[in-house]
Design a protein around this motif. Structure first.
Motif, mmCIF file in Angstrom:
data_model
loop_
_atom_site.group_PDB
_atom_site.id
_atom_site.type_symbol
_atom_site.label_atom_id
_atom_site.label_comp_id
_atom_site.label_asym_id
_atom_site.label_seq_id
_atom_site.Cartn_x
_atom_site.Cartn_y
_atom_site.Cartn_z
ATOM 1 N N TRP A 195 21.788 -12.416 -12.217
ATOM 2 C CA TRP A 195 20.729 -11.647 -11.229
ATOM 3 C C TRP A 195 20.399 -10.475 -11.767
ATOM 4 O O TRP A 195 19.440 -10.279 -11.416
ATOM 5 C CB TRP A 195 20.608 -12.192 -10.217
ATOM 6 N N THR A 196 20.972 -9.825 -11.829
ATOM 7 C CA THR A 196 20.982 -8.543 -12.554
ATOM 8 C C THR A 196 20.160 -8.707 -13.980
ATOM 9 O O THR A 196 19.335 -7.074 -14.087
ATOM 10 C CB THR A 196 22.482 -7.452 -12.653
ATOM 11 N N LEU A 198 17.519 -9.768 -14.711
ATOM 12 C CA LEU A 198 16.069 -9.593 -13.931
ATOM 13 C C LEU A 198 15.228 -8.339 -13.773
ATOM 14 O O LEU A 198 14.313 -8.337 -13.635
ATOM 15 C CB LEU A 198 16.228 -10.786 -12.766
ATOM 16 N N ARG A 199 16.634 -7.645 -13.951
ATOM 17 C CA ARG A 199 15.763 -6.173 -14.109
ATOM 18 C C ARG A 199 15.035 -5.681 -15.162
ATOM 19 O O ARG A 199 14.273 -4.988 -14.592
ATOM 20 C CB ARG A 199 16.851 -5.153 -13.377
ATOM 21 N N GLN A 200 15.082 -6.616 -15.846
ATOM 22 C CA GLN A 200 15.103 -6.000 -17.481
ATOM 23 C C GLN A 200 13.493 -6.926 -17.246
ATOM 24 O O GLN A 200 13.659 -7.735 -17.635
ATOM 25 C CB GLN A 200 15.693 -6.402 -18.169
ATOM 26 N N PRO A 201 12.015 -6.306 -18.277
ATOM 27 C CA PRO A 201 11.223 -7.526 -17.922
ATOM 28 C C PRO A 201 11.425 -8.464 -19.190
ATOM 29 O O PRO A 201 10.510 -8.939 -18.816
ATOM 30 C CB PRO A 201 9.883 -6.378 -18.874
ATOM 31 N N ARG A 204 12.801 -11.283 -17.826
ATOM 32 C CA ARG A 204 12.051 -11.648 -16.675
ATOM 33 C C ARG A 204 11.419 -12.635 -17.213
ATOM 34 O O ARG A 204 10.816 -14.293 -17.174
ATOM 35 C CB ARG A 204 11.707 -11.168 -15.892
ATOM 36 N N THR A 385 22.575 -4.754 -21.972
ATOM 37 C CA THR A 385 23.823 -5.420 -21.562
ATOM 38 C C THR A 385 25.447 -4.234 -21.025
ATOM 39 O O THR A 385 26.301 -4.479 -20.182
ATOM 40 C CB THR A 385 24.381 -6.771 -21.884
#
Length: 395
Positions: A195-196, A198-201, A204, A385
């Protein structure tokens, strides 16, 4: 080639066990006494499982290896189909849960497997995506005729897909049997949660694109026959038109990833998908009873090409197979949970307004955020990553 045959066999198994239930619901309800709501849950439960179990797939691959995890998913799929063949009614739901969980794992891990093994992942993802559509089309069209041919009740229609799952497992086992020792270190999942990402546009946007694609597919898939019947299209033609949509989808699913893999950025493909959606939804909104085959084929082309492009973007935006699995788990979790809401929202609007204008306009409105997300996801860049990109093994 074993690799290609195994990928296609897994893909062919990812939809029939789900779509085969809908054509049998009338006979199933008559035999079991289920209410419409409880019968509808049989078709919704697997889709909810697609989302709920998707984030677990990378961790399962960490424990047993990627190939072995896919093999286990096929075995669980076969077990779920088999459970649905026996009384009591509770086993119908238990089997549907297993079917959904098994497909969720394969949905996430197969793009990662293609990312790792294929020298030209776009081409192989095209084959994989086209096989998904073919499986859905055959599952929808062949279930009832098969049940009639073998002389069984609705259980006979479901039983046929057990043989397909076992055949897929037989084709996949040689792949699984060669992978554990050699590849386990490469498949290891790091401590950071998926889920980390999703911190990146970028992550998302990939997630939103695949989610809104799924909303379109499951909403139209659930309500297209009713929409066409209300427009005066003979009921006998509704199933044929749904088959036409799936056939057009298979063409789009084969072409879009193959083209995407040869491009540095995939924005022209996002626009092509949008154009096909506008034609399909526009025709269904304005003149659903005229030129129907054109509107249905255009929508199928858009959906098949768009969903295949979404899966391919997971591969292309990921620096490693590991990242592809993690991103796939997150994106498909959110995407399929959105997809489960789509048919409910469309049905609610139909009941509220007494017509199809508002529901189709809602789906058309969803094209705006879908295109925005796809435009950003199609930019030529990789997720950050900290992992070193790996070159794919030759096929």
């Amino acid at each position: 080639m074993l690799f290609v045959a195994a990928v296609a066999a897994v893909a062919l198994n990812q939809r029939p066990a789900v779509v085969a239930v809908a054509p049998l619901l009338g006979d199933l309800r008559a035999d079991t006494g289920l209410s419409p709501a409880m019968a509808g849950l049989l078709t919704t439960l697997p889709v909810l499982c697609f989302g709920a179990f998707a984030p677990l797939a990378p961790r399962i691959a960490r424990l047993v290896g990627l190939e072995s995890a896919v093999a286990a998913s096929l075995l669980v799929l076969a077990a779920g189909i088999a459970l649905r063949l026996f009384p009591p009614v509770a086993l119908l739901y238990a089997g549907s849960l297993l079917v959904g969980a098994a497909i969720a794992v394969a949905n996430v891990l197969m793009p990662a497997y293609v990312k790792r093994e294929a020298a030209r992942p776009g081409l192989v993802m095209g084959l994989y995506s086209a096989s998904l559509n073919v499986g859905a089309a055959v599952g929808a069209a062949a279930t009832v005729p098969f049940a009639a041919a073998v002389g069984w009740d609705w259980r006979g229609g479901l039983a046929g897909w057990l043989a397909l799952a076992l055949a897929g497992l037989a084709l996949w086992l040689p792949v699984a049997g060669t992978g554990r020792v050699r590849r386990a270190p490469r498949d290891a999942v790091p401590g950071g949660g998926s889920w980390t990402l999703l911190r990146q546009p970028l992550a998302r946007r990939v997630t939103l694109f695949i989610g809104l694609q799924s909303v379109q597919f499951y909403s139209i898939g659930a309500w297209l026959p009713t929409l066409l019947a209300d427009a005066g299209v003979p009921v006998s033609e509704g199933g044929l038109l749904l088959g036409l949509s799936n056939a057009a989808g298979a063409v789009g699913a084969l072409v879009a990833p193959a083209r995407a893999g040869r491009m540095h950025g995939q924005r022209p493909l996002v626009l092509a998908v949008l154009a096909a959606y506008v034609v399909g939804l526009g025709g269904l909104l304005l003149v659903p009873g005229q030129g129907t085959s054109v509107w249905v084929a255009a929508f199928g082309l858009a959906q098949g090409g768009g969903f295949a492009l979404a899966l391919t973007l997971i591969v292309l935006r990921s620096p490693t197979p590991l990242t592809a699995a993690r991103l796939g788990g997150v994106a498909q979790c959110v995407g399929y949970l959105l997809a489960a809401v789509g048919p409910l929202a469309v049905g609610w609007l139909y009941d509220l307004t007494g017509g199809w204008t508002a529901p189709v306009l809602l789906l058309a409105a969803c094209l705006v955020p879908m295109t925005w997300a796809g435009w950003g996801a199609a930019r030529d860049e990789l997720l950050r990553t900290g992992e070193r990109p790996r070159a794919a093994s030759p096929v």
